[in-house]
Design a protein around this motif. Structure first.
Motif, PDB file in Angstrom:
ATOM      1  N   GLN A  97       0.854  -1.177   0.000  1.00 62.86           N
ATOM      2  CA  GLN A  97       0.000   0.000   0.000  1.00 62.86           C
ATOM      3  C   GLN A  97       0.892   1.229   0.000  1.00 62.86           C
ATOM      4  O   GLN A  97       1.821   1.330   0.794  1.00 62.86           O
ATOM      5  N   ARG A  98       0.596   2.147  -0.905  1.00 67.32           N
ATOM      6  CA  ARG A  98       1.411   3.348  -1.034  1.00 67.32           C
ATOM      7  C   ARG A  98       0.565   4.588  -0.827  1.00 67.32           C
ATOM      8  O   ARG A  98      -0.610   4.619  -1.184  1.00 67.32           O
ATOM      9  N   LEU A  99       1.199   5.605  -0.294  1.00 64.25           N
ATOM     10  CA  LEU A  99       0.543   6.870  -0.020  1.00 64.25           C
ATOM     11  C   LEU A  99       1.457   7.989  -0.482  1.00 64.25           C
ATOM     12  O   LEU A  99       2.633   8.029  -0.120  1.00 64.25           O
ATOM     13  N   VAL A 100       0.910   8.887  -1.298  1.00 62.16           N
ATOM     14  CA  VAL A 100       1.643  10.073  -1.752  1.00 62.16           C
ATOM     15  C   VAL A 100       0.973  11.276  -1.105  1.00 62.16           C
ATOM     16  O   VAL A 100      -0.241  11.432  -1.203  1.00 62.16           O
ATOM     17  N   ILE A 101       1.761  12.100  -0.425  1.00 60.04           N
ATOM     18  CA  ILE A 101       1.235  13.292   0.237  1.00 60.04           C
ATOM     19  C   ILE A 101       1.938  14.513  -0.334  1.00 60.04           C
ATOM     20  O   ILE A 101       3.161  14.586  -0.313  1.00 60.04           O
ATOM     21  N   LEU A 102       1.159  15.432  -0.861  1.00 57.40           N
ATOM     22  CA  LEU A 102       1.689  16.721  -1.307  1.00 57.40           C
ATOM     23  C   LEU A 102       1.260  17.745  -0.265  1.00 57.40           C
ATOM     24  O   LEU A 102       0.112  18.155  -0.201  1.00 57.40           O
ATOM     25  N   ASP A 103       2.187  18.117   0.573  1.00 58.94           N
ATOM     26  CA  ASP A 103       1.908  18.977   1.726  1.00 58.94           C
ATOM     27  C   ASP A 103       2.738  20.237   1.603  1.00 58.94           C
ATOM     28  O   ASP A 103       3.929  20.217   1.821  1.00 58.94           O
ATOM     29  N   ASP A 104       2.280  21.217   1.248  1.00 64.84           N
ATOM     30  CA  ASP A 104       1.068  21.946   1.019  1.00 64.84           C
ATOM     31  C   ASP A 104       1.200  22.603  -0.345  1.00 64.84           C
ATOM     32  O   ASP A 104       2.139  23.351  -0.578  1.00 64.84           O
ATOM     33  N   ILE A 105       0.264  22.345  -1.215  1.00 65.41           N
ATOM     34  CA  ILE A 105       0.330  22.847  -2.587  1.00 65.41           C
ATOM     35  C   ILE A 105       0.220  24.366  -2.653  1.00 65.41           C
ATOM     36  O   ILE A 105       0.757  24.989  -3.558  1.00 65.41           O
ATOM     37  N   ALA A 106      -0.419  24.977  -1.659  1.00 63.80           N
ATOM     38  CA  ALA A 106      -0.532  26.442  -1.643  1.00 63.80           C
ATOM     39  C   ALA A 106       0.841  27.102  -1.495  1.00 63.80           C
ATOM     40  O   ALA A 106       1.066  28.191  -2.017  1.00 63.80           O
ATOM     41  N   THR A 107       1.765  26.444  -0.810  1.00 67.13           N
ATOM     42  CA  THR A 107       3.120  26.985  -0.657  1.00 67.13           C
ATOM     43  C   THR A 107       3.791  27.157  -2.011  1.00 67.13           C
ATOM     44  O   THR A 107       4.507  28.134  -2.239  1.00 67.13           O
ATOM     45  N   LEU A 108       3.549  26.221  -2.907  1.00 66.25           N
ATOM     46  CA  LEU A 108       4.142  26.312  -4.244  1.00 66.25           C
ATOM     47  C   LEU A 108       3.591  27.524  -4.996  1.00 66.25           C
ATOM     48  O   LEU A 108       4.320  28.183  -5.732  1.00 66.25           O
ATOM     49  N   GLU A 109       2.319  27.818  -4.781  1.00 63.54           N
ATOM     50  CA  GLU A 109       1.744  29.018  -5.399  1.00 63.54           C
ATOM     51  C   GLU A 109       2.353  30.274  -4.769  1.00 63.54           C
ATOM     52  O   GLU A 109       2.648  31.247  -5.454  1.00 63.54           O
ATOM     53  N   TRP A 110       2.560  30.243  -3.462  1.00 65.12           N
ATOM     54  CA  TRP A 110       3.103  31.403  -2.760  1.00 65.12           C
ATOM     55  C   TRP A 110       4.524  31.740  -3.205  1.00 65.12           C
ATOM     56  O   TRP A 110       4.929  32.896  -3.170  1.00 65.12           O
ATOM     57  N   ILE A 111       5.298  30.727  -3.635  1.00 59.51           N
ATOM     58  CA  ILE A 111       6.674  31.017  -4.058  1.00 59.51           C
ATOM     59  C   ILE A 111       6.748  31.389  -5.536  1.00 59.51           C
ATOM     60  O   ILE A 111       7.837  31.561  -6.068  1.00 59.51           O
ATOM     61  N   GLY A 112       5.601  31.505  -6.190  1.00 65.91           N
ATOM     62  CA  GLY A 112       5.585  32.059  -7.533  1.00 65.91           C
ATOM     63  C   GLY A 112       5.258  31.124  -8.670  1.00 65.91           C
ATOM     64  O   GLY A 112       5.327  31.527  -9.831  1.00 65.91           O
ATOM     65  N   ILE A 113       4.907  29.891  -8.390  1.00 61.71           N
ATOM     66  CA  ILE A 113       4.546  28.968  -9.471  1.00 61.71           C
ATOM     67  C   ILE A 113       3.120  29.283  -9.911  1.00 61.71           C
ATOM     68  O   ILE A 113       2.216  29.361  -9.082  1.00 61.71           O
ATOM     69  N   PRO A 114       2.903  29.464 -11.201  1.00 61.10           N
ATOM     70  CA  PRO A 114       1.559  29.804 -11.696  1.00 61.10           C
ATOM     71  C   PRO A 114       0.538  28.695 -11.391  1.00 61.10           C
ATOM     72  O   PRO A 114       0.871  27.507 -11.377  1.00 61.10           O
ATOM     73  N   VAL A 115      -0.693  29.109 -11.157  1.00 63.38           N
ATOM     74  CA  VAL A 115      -1.772  28.182 -10.822  1.00 63.38           C
ATOM     75  C   VAL A 115      -1.938  27.131 -11.912  1.00 63.38           C
ATOM     76  O   VAL A 115      -2.136  25.948 -11.619  1.00 63.38           O
ATOM     77  N   LEU A 116      -1.848  27.542 -13.165  1.00 62.10           N
ATOM     78  CA  LEU A 116      -2.014  26.595 -14.269  1.00 62.10           C
ATOM     79  C   LEU A 116      -0.982  25.463 -14.201  1.00 62.10           C
ATOM     80  O   LEU A 116      -1.319  24.297 -14.397  1.00 62.10           O
ATOM     81  N   GLU A 117       0.262  25.794 -13.882  1.00 60.67           N
ATOM     82  CA  GLU A 117       1.307  24.768 -13.758  1.00 60.67           C
ATOM     83  C   GLU A 117       1.029  23.843 -12.576  1.00 60.67           C
ATOM     84  O   GLU A 117       1.243  22.637 -12.658  1.00 60.67           O
ATOM     85  N   LEU A 118       0.541  24.404 -11.479  1.00 60.28           N
ATOM     86  CA  LEU A 118       0.223  23.583 -10.310  1.00 60.28           C
ATOM     87  C   LEU A 118      -0.939  22.640 -10.592  1.00 60.28           C
ATOM     88  O   LEU A 118      -0.927  21.483 -10.171  1.00 60.28           O
ATOM     89  N   VAL A 119      -1.931  23.124 -11.314  1.00 61.35           N
ATOM     90  CA  VAL A 119      -3.076  22.279 -11.658  1.00 61.35           C
ATOM     91  C   VAL A 119      -2.634  21.152 -12.586  1.00 61.35           C
ATOM     92  O   VAL A 119      -3.034  19.997 -12.400  1.00 61.35           O
ATOM     93  N   ARG A 120      -1.809  21.453 -13.553  1.00 57.58           N
ATOM     94  CA  ARG A 120      -1.287  20.398 -14.451  1.00 57.58           C
ATOM     95  C   ARG A 120      -0.494  19.362 -13.669  1.00 57.58           C
ATOM     96  O   ARG A 120      -0.610  18.161 -13.902  1.00 57.58           O
ATOM     97  N   PHE A 121       0.330  19.843 -12.730  1.00 57.18           N
ATOM     98  CA  PHE A 121       1.125  18.943 -11.893  1.00 57.18           C
ATOM     99  C   PHE A 121       0.208  18.059 -11.041  1.00 57.18           C
ATOM    100  O   PHE A 121       0.410  16.844 -10.953  1.00 57.18           O
ATOM    101  N   ALA A 122      -0.810  18.651 -10.427  1.00 54.46           N
ATOM    102  CA  ALA A 122      -1.738  17.896  -9.583  1.00 54.46           C
ATOM    103  C   ALA A 122      -2.504  16.860 -10.407  1.00 54.46           C
ATOM    104  O   ALA A 122      -2.705  15.730  -9.956  1.00 54.46           O
ATOM    105  N   ARG A 123      -2.926  17.231 -11.616  1.00 55.20           N
ATOM    106  CA  ARG A 123      -3.642  16.274 -12.477  1.00 55.20           C
ATOM    107  C   ARG A 123      -2.748  15.111 -12.880  1.00 55.20           C
ATOM    108  O   ARG A 123      -3.175  13.956 -12.863  1.00 55.20           O
ATOM    109  N   ALA A 124      -1.511  15.408 -13.224  1.00 56.44           N
ATOM    110  CA  ALA A 124      -0.574  14.346 -13.594  1.00 56.44           C
ATOM    111  C   ALA A 124      -0.300  13.438 -12.396  1.00 56.44           C
ATOM    112  O   ALA A 124      -0.252  12.209 -12.535  1.00 56.44           O
TER     113      ALA A 124
END
Length: 166
Positions: free
Chosen positions: A44-71
């Motif tokens: 059983q595997r678990l992937v945790i992305l903690d906290d995606i909002a931090t990536l937006e705060w450091i300047g990554i565009p929302v569109l790139e974050l959404v693409r990353f999350a979908r992938a």
């Protein structure tokens, strides 16, 4: 396996400029890790992305974050791994653009909100757009479970019964 995305991305002041390249390298690391572990049966595997909002705060565009999350979501479904995305809401009220898009991907989403006392909070669990039939009981916002964190752990209590707990 721990992959520290924020330190890799924040090392470059122009994190948003080459975000897709850097997020792709992080995605490749996650994929390699999941593929390596997929050879073991019944793992059983678990992937945790903690906290995606931090990536937006450091300047990554929302569109790139959404693409990353979908992938990442597609990869986890393909490798039968559970995925937890944690997102901090900065402005209360209406959800921001990133949260609205993440809600379209989720199977379930959990609201964790502070209570007015400041010493405790409430938890509600909702079905997302990807949910089919929940094998467990969902918890609506009006019936949210309240909790208080203590040194010994969390104490859960029903709404309106917190007098003895708080």
């Amino acid at each position: 396996v721990h992959i520290d995305i924020a330190s890799d991305l924040s090392s470059d002041a122009s994190a948003g400029a080459n975000a897709n390249v850097r997020l792709k390298s992080v995605f490749d690391k996650v994929r390699a890790s999941l593929n390596q572990k997929s050879s073991q049966k019944d793992l059983q595997r678990l992937v945790i992305l903690d906290d995606i909002a931090t990536l937006e705060w450091i300047g990554i565009p929302v569109l790139e974050l959404v693409r990353f999350a979908r992938a990442l979501c597609a990869l986890c479904r393909k490798t039968n791994a559970a995925l937890v995305l944690r997102h901090h809401v900065v402005t209360p009220g209406e959800p921001d653009d990133l949260l609205r898009r993440l809600l379209q991907l989720c199977t379930y989403h959990m609201d964790v909100l502070p209570l007015s006392s400041g010493k405790s909070g409430s938890v509600a669990l909702h079905a997302g757009s990807a949910a089919i039939n929940a094998p467990f009981r969902l918890v609506p916002r009006h019936g949210a479970v309240h909790y208080k964190l203590s040194d010994a752990g969390a104490v859960f209590f029903d709404r309106g019964t917190g007098g003895g707990v708080l």
